[in-house]
Design a protein around this motif. Sequence first.
Motif, PDB file in Angstrom:
ATOM      1  N   GLY A  75      16.806  25.525  -8.854  1.00 43.86           N
ATOM      2  CA  GLY A  75      15.729  25.395  -7.891  1.00 43.86           C
ATOM      3  C   GLY A  75      14.447  25.029  -8.593  1.00 43.86           C
ATOM      4  O   GLY A  75      14.227  25.389  -9.741  1.00 43.86           O
ATOM      5  N   ALA A  76      13.627  24.287  -7.892  1.00 50.72           N
ATOM      6  CA  ALA A  76      12.336  23.899  -8.425  1.00 50.72           C
ATOM      7  C   ALA A  76      11.349  23.867  -7.268  1.00 50.72           C
ATOM      8  O   ALA A  76      11.743  23.714  -6.108  1.00 50.72           O
ATOM      9  CB  ALA A  76      12.416  22.532  -9.103  1.00 50.72           C
ATOM     10  N   ASN A  77      10.104  24.010  -7.597  1.00 51.20           N
ATOM     11  CA  ASN A  77       9.082  24.014  -6.568  1.00 51.20           C
ATOM     12  C   ASN A  77       7.800  23.420  -7.132  1.00 51.20           C
ATOM     13  O   ASN A  77       7.594  23.409  -8.346  1.00 51.20           O
ATOM     14  CB  ASN A  77       8.838  25.436  -6.065  1.00 51.20           C
ATOM     15  N   TRP A  78       6.946  22.928  -6.261  1.00 51.27           N
ATOM     16  CA  TRP A  78       5.714  22.259  -6.623  1.00 51.27           C
ATOM     17  C   TRP A  78       4.617  22.805  -5.726  1.00 51.27           C
ATOM     18  O   TRP A  78       4.743  22.785  -4.513  1.00 51.27           O
ATOM     19  CB  TRP A  78       5.913  20.762  -6.412  1.00 51.27           C
ATOM     20  N   TYR A  79       3.557  23.313  -6.325  1.00 48.62           N
ATOM     21  CA  TYR A  79       2.405  23.808  -5.583  1.00 48.62           C
ATOM     22  C   TYR A  79       1.217  22.911  -5.883  1.00 48.62           C
ATOM     23  O   TYR A  79       1.004  22.513  -7.020  1.00 48.62           O
ATOM     24  CB  TYR A  79       2.032  25.228  -6.014  1.00 48.62           C
ATOM     25  N   ILE A  80       0.428  22.630  -4.854  1.00 43.00           N
ATOM     26  CA  ILE A  80      -0.828  21.916  -5.023  1.00 43.00           C
ATOM     27  C   ILE A  80      -1.894  22.884  -4.551  1.00 43.00           C
ATOM     28  O   ILE A  80      -1.965  23.203  -3.360  1.00 43.00           O
ATOM     29  CB  ILE A  80      -0.861  20.604  -4.228  1.00 43.00           C
ATOM     30  N   THR A 117       1.089  23.220  -9.893  1.00 37.96           N
ATOM     31  CA  THR A 117       1.993  24.152 -10.562  1.00 37.96           C
ATOM     32  C   THR A 117       3.428  23.770 -10.251  1.00 37.96           C
ATOM     33  O   THR A 117       3.802  23.614  -9.085  1.00 37.96           O
ATOM     34  CB  THR A 117       1.736  25.603 -10.103  1.00 37.96           C
ATOM     35  N   TYR A 118       4.214  23.605 -11.302  1.00 41.47           N
ATOM     36  CA  TYR A 118       5.635  23.300 -11.169  1.00 41.47           C
ATOM     37  C   TYR A 118       6.410  24.514 -11.642  1.00 41.47           C
ATOM     38  O   TYR A 118       6.115  25.077 -12.695  1.00 41.47           O
ATOM     39  CB  TYR A 118       5.983  22.084 -12.031  1.00 41.47           C
ATOM     40  N   VAL A 123       4.990  25.026 -15.331  1.00 43.03           N
ATOM     41  CA  VAL A 123       4.033  24.078 -15.902  1.00 43.03           C
ATOM     42  C   VAL A 123       2.795  24.120 -15.007  1.00 43.03           C
ATOM     43  O   VAL A 123       2.891  23.866 -13.810  1.00 43.03           O
ATOM     44  CB  VAL A 123       4.600  22.649 -15.967  1.00 43.03           C
ATOM     45  N   ILE A 124       1.651  24.457 -15.605  1.00 44.08           N
ATOM     46  CA  ILE A 124       0.389  24.541 -14.880  1.00 44.08           C
ATOM     47  C   ILE A 124      -0.496  23.397 -15.353  1.00 44.08           C
ATOM     48  O   ILE A 124      -0.702  23.222 -16.564  1.00 44.08           O
ATOM     49  CB  ILE A 124      -0.310  25.897 -15.137  1.00 44.08           C
ATOM     50  N   HIS A 175      -0.347  23.619 -19.406  1.00 41.64           N
ATOM     51  CA  HIS A 175       0.317  24.764 -20.028  1.00 41.64           C
ATOM     52  C   HIS A 175       1.775  24.766 -19.591  1.00 41.64           C
ATOM     53  O   HIS A 175       2.073  24.914 -18.414  1.00 41.64           O
ATOM     54  CB  HIS A 175      -0.369  26.056 -19.598  1.00 41.64           C
ATOM     55  N   ASP A 176       2.679  24.594 -20.547  1.00 45.25           N
ATOM     56  CA  ASP A 176       4.118  24.576 -20.297  1.00 45.25           C
ATOM     57  C   ASP A 176       4.704  25.867 -20.860  1.00 45.25           C
ATOM     58  O   ASP A 176       4.647  26.099 -22.067  1.00 45.25           O
ATOM     59  CB  ASP A 176       4.748  23.353 -20.972  1.00 45.25           C
ATOM     60  N   ILE A 177       5.248  26.694 -19.970  1.00 48.64           N
ATOM     61  CA  ILE A 177       5.793  27.995 -20.355  1.00 48.64           C
ATOM     62  C   ILE A 177       7.284  27.988 -20.051  1.00 48.64           C
ATOM     63  O   ILE A 177       7.690  27.702 -18.919  1.00 48.64           O
ATOM     64  CB  ILE A 177       5.112  29.134 -19.566  1.00 48.64           C
ATOM     65  N   TYR A 178       8.096  28.272 -21.054  1.00 51.50           N
ATOM     66  CA  TYR A 178       9.546  28.314 -20.886  1.00 51.50           C
ATOM     67  C   TYR A 178      10.030  29.718 -21.198  1.00 51.50           C
ATOM     68  O   TYR A 178       9.874  30.187 -22.323  1.00 51.50           O
ATOM     69  CB  TYR A 178      10.221  27.290 -21.803  1.00 51.50           C
ATOM     70  N   ASN A 179      10.569  30.377 -20.205  1.00 45.94           N
ATOM     71  CA  ASN A 179      11.105  31.739 -20.352  1.00 45.94           C
ATOM     72  C   ASN A 179      10.088  32.685 -21.000  1.00 45.94           C
ATOM     73  O   ASN A 179      10.415  33.469 -21.880  1.00 45.94           O
ATOM     74  CB  ASN A 179      12.412  31.718 -21.134  1.00 45.94           C
TER      75      ASN A 179
END
Length: 166
Positions: free
Chosen positions: A7-12, A80-81, A98-99, A131-135
């Motif tokens: 699942g993935a989502n995108w916020y504006i 925001t992804y 990802v912000i 800012h890319d945050i993985y786990n």
Amino acid sequence: MDSIIHGANWYIGEINQKKRLEACAVPNLQMARERLNFGWFGFELPTDIEPPTFEFSLYGTHPDVMSRFGREAGDWTTFTYYERLRDIEAGRNLGRVVIIKALLTSISQPRVIGKRADATRYGGGGVWFYHDIYNGQTVHKFSVPNQTLVIDGVDYSAESNRLLAV
């Protein structure tokens, strides 16, 4: 590690785009290069990070998103992804966020055929913060106002910022 996107989502801003989203792509990261020649061969030396851009497309026409076009620097929009991954080797769930603080720089209106319209395509640029945050771990963090560069959890800008503060 082999991961499957569950699942993935995108916020504006604060607006969830889940029901509107056709596709989105977080910024490609690319190094600028300077070409050097050494006798019979050349070499491309990476110099700095190219300004990132990104694209996304939404079904329909949405004034709450379109009204963000034309804003000037300083009036940033936060994109925001979020991605939920499944690590099939370890059998556990992971997350990626990802912000991006940037400006909406282009809108391509949908093409209408009969009673149906394509998706509206948007472009973003002027990335002020990434800012890319993985786990839970910072992979990349670029901040123009704070002059921050973090790669794989290592703050490459800490020493120069310390010297500038003196």
